[in-house]
Design a protein around this motif. Structure first.
Motif, mmCIF file in Angstrom:
data_model
loop_
_atom_site.group_PDB
_atom_site.id
_atom_site.type_symbol
_atom_site.label_atom_id
_atom_site.label_comp_id
_atom_site.label_asym_id
_atom_site.label_seq_id
_atom_site.Cartn_x
_atom_site.Cartn_y
_atom_site.Cartn_z
ATOM 1 N N CYS A 310 0.831 -1.220 0.000
ATOM 2 C CA CYS A 310 0.000 0.000 0.000
ATOM 3 C C CYS A 310 0.859 1.262 0.000
ATOM 4 C CB CYS A 310 -0.939 0.009 1.195
ATOM 5 S SG CYS A 310 -2.318 -1.132 0.997
ATOM 6 N N LEU A 311 1.995 1.179 0.662
ATOM 7 C CA LEU A 311 2.877 2.348 0.713
ATOM 8 C C LEU A 311 3.402 2.673 -0.691
ATOM 9 C CD1 LEU A 311 4.025 4.285 2.778
ATOM 10 C CD2 LEU A 311 5.897 2.700 3.183
ATOM 11 N N ARG A 312 3.758 1.612 -1.432
ATOM 12 C CA ARG A 312 4.246 1.788 -2.802
ATOM 13 C C ARG A 312 3.109 2.291 -3.715
ATOM 14 N NH1 ARG A 312 3.623 -1.880 -6.353
ATOM 15 N NH2 ARG A 312 3.418 -3.644 -4.948
ATOM 16 N N LEU A 313 1.911 1.756 -3.525
ATOM 17 C CA LEU A 313 0.762 2.157 -4.360
ATOM 18 C C LEU A 313 0.429 3.632 -4.138
ATOM 19 C CD1 LEU A 313 -1.544 -0.975 -3.884
ATOM 20 C CD2 LEU A 313 -0.270 -0.319 -5.949
ATOM 21 N N ALA A 314 0.509 4.069 -2.888
ATOM 22 C CA ALA A 314 0.186 5.478 -2.596
ATOM 23 C C ALA A 314 1.214 6.393 -3.251
ATOM 24 C CB ALA A 314 0.159 5.709 -1.089
ATOM 25 N N ARG A 315 2.466 6.005 -3.180
ATOM 26 C CA ARG A 315 3.478 6.857 -3.804
ATOM 27 C C ARG A 315 3.291 6.881 -5.326
ATOM 28 N NH1 ARG A 315 7.595 9.663 -2.323
ATOM 29 N NH2 ARG A 315 8.014 8.772 -0.293
ATOM 30 N N ALA A 316 2.983 5.732 -5.899
ATOM 31 C CA ALA A 316 2.753 5.679 -7.349
ATOM 32 C C ALA A 316 1.568 6.566 -7.733
ATOM 33 C CB ALA A 316 2.514 4.238 -7.791
ATOM 34 N N ALA A 317 0.507 6.539 -6.928
ATOM 35 C CA ALA A 317 -0.675 7.365 -7.219
ATOM 36 C C ALA A 317 -0.322 8.849 -7.133
ATOM 37 C CB ALA A 317 -1.810 7.026 -6.257
ATOM 38 N N LEU A 318 0.480 9.194 -6.138
ATOM 39 C CA LEU A 318 0.891 10.599 -6.004
ATOM 40 C C LEU A 318 1.681 11.023 -7.241
ATOM 41 C CD1 LEU A 318 1.354 13.252 -4.507
ATOM 42 C CD2 LEU A 318 3.264 12.180 -3.311
ATOM 43 N N GLU A 319 2.599 10.157 -7.668
ATOM 44 C CA GLU A 319 3.424 10.513 -8.826
ATOM 45 C C GLU A 319 2.589 10.571 -10.105
ATOM 46 O OE1 GLU A 319 6.741 7.889 -8.271
ATOM 47 O OE2 GLU A 319 7.569 9.254 -6.766
ATOM 48 N N ALA A 320 1.619 9.670 -10.245
ATOM 49 C CA ALA A 320 0.746 9.683 -11.427
ATOM 50 C C ALA A 320 -0.127 10.941 -11.421
ATOM 51 C CB ALA A 320 -0.123 8.430 -11.458
#
Ligand code: NAD
Ligand code: MG
Length: 395
Positions: A310-320
């Motif tokens: 989830c931590l990786r997914l949140a960062r990916a969403a922020l970057e997207a």
């Protein structure tokens, strides 16, 4: 000199943050008065008790029937009673208040919090999901109205305090601390079978159920990365996470010269809530004091993004950017609710979020209405996906 009392509207009055805020109102009766209260309405007796104790001028409950039951419990003269999602917006916008404490849980807080900002009211923000969904629009609205967004989340209150008196241009990065949650030492292979009860055992903080599950998946820290990006206008890679199981260092700011400033204290939400209410002043409180010699050791380590995707997914969403954080948040809310209902397993939370991000409508959105539409669409899609996984109706 007698100072005027601060009028507080409290969104999420019956929750963990809400009740702690009301404790502080009781501790400083000469300083704070309650203007308005809002809650879902699942416990009308409790809302009635709060009305008797704090005499708000207005109350808004999401549940219309709960409002009618409240009217029967409170003889006239009673507060103005509002209901439904529009009732919450009316309360935040129209009831005169010096500060609106935004402490609903989840996306339900978005429209009332925006309404408070648009009405020009100072917002003490606990409801991080709203910033995750619409950080760009909310911070732009706050800038346009000259409205202060004061952090209540302990990490963000810490960062806010570490930034005071420094130049923003000198900030190298922000280090958000994470307790690591109840599964910090659980082997990855066991996470698929942990129970709701296991996940609700937070090691250091006592909070509402949704944020406690978010703390167990580390999605809470992911949401907080996005929250920090918007509250402090940082680039995504300027916000980093360090695991600190003792929850004593609440967060840190590293400056360009290598100096790191940290804010420390016992794990008590009363401290950041009171600071938001009295900012820029402080008040003496009987809160437990930090005794570092007794604690002895403060430890730090890297978060494990393989074990906690989830931590990786949140960062990916922020970057997207664009709609991705809205999809992340909505999928997480639906998945966490399904986990709490025992309809899905713990590791399915991250799977469902990943799926939603893979299939969701990406791209920018320009209005709160568009944000709300992506949120609703995602919730339906994730709900369908859960039904399919459980062998239920296929859309
Ligand atoms: P909680 O579940 O204890 O309380 C939530 C409140 O919101 C209740 O008053 C409930 O009636 C109301 N509510 C829930 N759904 C609603 C809806 N659909 N419409 C209207 N009202 C609704 O939650 P909490 O732990 O107090 O957390 C509140 C917010 O603060 C969350 O965004 C959380 O992430 C954030 N936060 C909490 C803590 C903490 O220590 N509890 C710390 C940092 C941040
Ligand atoms: Mg926090």
């Amino acid at each position: 000199m007698v100072l005027p009392m601060k009028q507080i509207t409290l969104l999420g009055a019956t929750g963990s943050i809400g009740l702690r805020t009301l404790d502080l109102v009781s501790s400083f009766p000469e300083e704070f008065v309650v203007a308005g209260l809002a809650a879902r309405g699942s416990n009308v007796d409790r809302v009635a008790d709060l009305c008797r104790k704090y005499s708000p001028r207005a109350v808004a409950l999401l549940d219309v029937e709960a409002r009618d039951r409240l009217a029967r419990l409170l003889p006239a003269p009673r507060p103005e009673l509002l209901a439904g999602p529009e009732g919450l917006v009316t309360l935040a916008r129209d009831v005169k208040a010096d500060i609106v404490v935004s402490a609903l849980v989840g996306g339900a807080g978005l429209l009332p919090t925006m309404a408070a900002i648009q009405a020009g009211r100072t917002v003490a923000l606990a409801n991080k999901e709203t910033l995750v969904m619409a950080g760009r629009l909310m911070t732009a609205a706050a800038r346009a109205r000259g409205v202060k967004l004061l952090p209540v989340d302990s990490e963000h209150s810490a960062v806010f305090q570490c930034l005071a008196g420094h130049s923003r241009a000198d900030v190298h990065r922000v280090l958000l601390t994470a307790s690591g949650g109840p599964f910090r030492e659980t082997p990855k292979a066991r996470l698929a079978t942990v129970t709701v009860e296991d996940a609700l055992q937070h090691p250091t903080w006592k909070m509402g159920a949704k944020i406690t599950i978010d703390s167990a998946t580390l999605m809470n820290k992911g949401l907080e990365i996005i929250e920090a990006r918007w509250l402090f206008d940082l680039a995504p890679d300027q916000v980093q996470v360090v695991v600190h199981p003792q929850s004593i260092v609440h967060s840190m700011v590293e400056y360009i010269d290598g100096a790191v400033i940290a804010q420390l204290g016992v794990a008590d939400m009363g401290v950041p809530i009171l600071y938001a209410l009295t900012y820029p002043e402080r008040r003496p409180t009987p809160a437990a004091r930090l005794d570092l010699a007794r604690i002895g050791q403060l430890t730090f380590s890297e978060p494990d993004v393989d074990k906690f995707p989830c931590l990786r997914l949140a960062r990916a969403a922020l970057e997207a950017g664009g709609a991705a954080p809205v999809i992340l948040n909505a999928a997480n809310e639906v998945a966490v609710a399904a986990f709490l209902d025992r309809r899905i397993g713990f590791t399915e939370i991250a799977e469902l979020i990943q799926e939603a991000l893979d299939h969701g409508r990406a791209g920018e959105f320009a209005s709160i209405e568009a944000c709300v539409a992506v949120d609703a669409e995602t919730r339906q899609a994730v709900q369908r996906s859960i039904d399919v996984r459980r062998g239920g109706p296929r859309a």
